[in-house]
Design an enzyme around this catalytic site. Structure first.
Site, PDB file in Angstrom:
ATOM      1  N   VAL A 233     -63.527 -39.096-119.227  1.00 56.46           N
ATOM      2  CA  VAL A 233     -63.944 -39.800-118.934  1.00 56.46           C
ATOM      3  C   VAL A 233     -64.253 -41.182-119.230  1.00 56.46           C
ATOM      4  CG1 VAL A 233     -65.620 -41.020-116.831  1.00 56.46           C
ATOM      5  CG2 VAL A 233     -64.847 -37.817-117.278  1.00 56.46           C
ATOM      6  N   CYS A 234     -63.269 -42.321-118.805  1.00 56.62           N
ATOM      7  CA  CYS A 234     -63.809 -44.038-119.181  1.00 56.62           C
ATOM      8  C   CYS A 234     -63.977 -44.145-117.992  1.00 56.62           C
ATOM      9  CB  CYS A 234     -62.843 -44.302-120.064  1.00 56.62           C
ATOM     10  SG  CYS A 234     -61.238 -45.036-119.435  1.00 56.62           S
ATOM     11  N   ALA A 235     -64.187 -46.015-117.744  1.00 56.59           N
ATOM     12  CA  ALA A 235     -63.522 -47.209-116.466  1.00 56.59           C
ATOM     13  C   ALA A 235     -62.657 -46.136-115.983  1.00 56.59           C
ATOM     14  CB  ALA A 235     -64.128 -48.270-117.039  1.00 56.59           C
TER      15      ALA A 235
END
Length: 196
Positions: free
Chosen positions: A64-66
């Site tokens: 996950v990231c932004a």
């Protein structure tokens, strides 16, 4: 076979069976993350490869990231090392937009997301180049350089400015935080191996 990406609602339904790895900077992670996610910033991924390989052997990894860009890059790195992982489509931004909660620590410091940091620095440099360029024309090349960098970033999907900003102290994890995260993931291996 591990899917290459999961939509927010798919990931939410399977959260109990996924090991979530958040590759944003520690400041971004502290400002809001998926509950139970382990923070391993993208620029520290190589350090975590052995532990992540073991974790992937126990179950599926969700990275996950932004926005999904850094997590896709992390998944490519993991795949190159034989570690299957999926990325969260749209990242934590899409996760929130779909009505899913982000966990925030009570003592978390507020840090802008990396894309906002990049926009602020790039915009400041462009304005500085234009303002100083009123007196010294060659200073306008600063604005041209930043604009060219932004175009290259959009075309290539990578961002040199984000890599530089990720190294700032406010975006760096304390060594103890990263070590603790890796220890938790490694302890999970020990529990699985002992049948607990």
């Amino acid at each position: 076979m591990t899917p290459t990406s999961l939509a927010p609602d798919q990931a939410h339904a399977r959260l109990h069976e996924l090991t979530v790895i958040d590759v944003r900077t520690s400041g971004e992670y502290a400002s809001g993350h998926i509950a139970g996610a382990h923070n391993i910033p993208l620029d520290h991924l190589d350090t975590a490869l052995p532990v992540l390989k073991s974790a992937a052997g126990r179950g599926e990894l969700l990275v996950v990231c932004a926005s999904g860009a850094r997590s896709a890059q992390a998944c490519a790195t993991l795949a190159a090392h034989g570690i299957p992982a999926a990325t969260l489509t749209g990242g934590t931004t899409a996760w929130s937009r779909h009505g899913h909660d982000l966990h925030r620590s009570a003592d978390a410091r507020a840090v802008w997301p990396m894309d906002r940091q990049v926009r602020f620095v790039a915009g400041s440099l462009v304005l500085t180049g234009l303002a100083v360029g009123q007196r010294w024309a060659t200073a306008r090349w600063l604005s041209v350089g930043v604009a060219g960098g932004l175009v290259h970033s959009a075309v290539s999907g990578s961002c040199a400015m984000a890599r530089v900003l990720a190294r700032l102290p406010l975006n760096q994890p304390r060594a103890t935080d990263l070590d603790a995260t890796l220890a938790v993931l490694a302890d999970s291996d020990d529990l699985t191996a002992s049948g607990q």
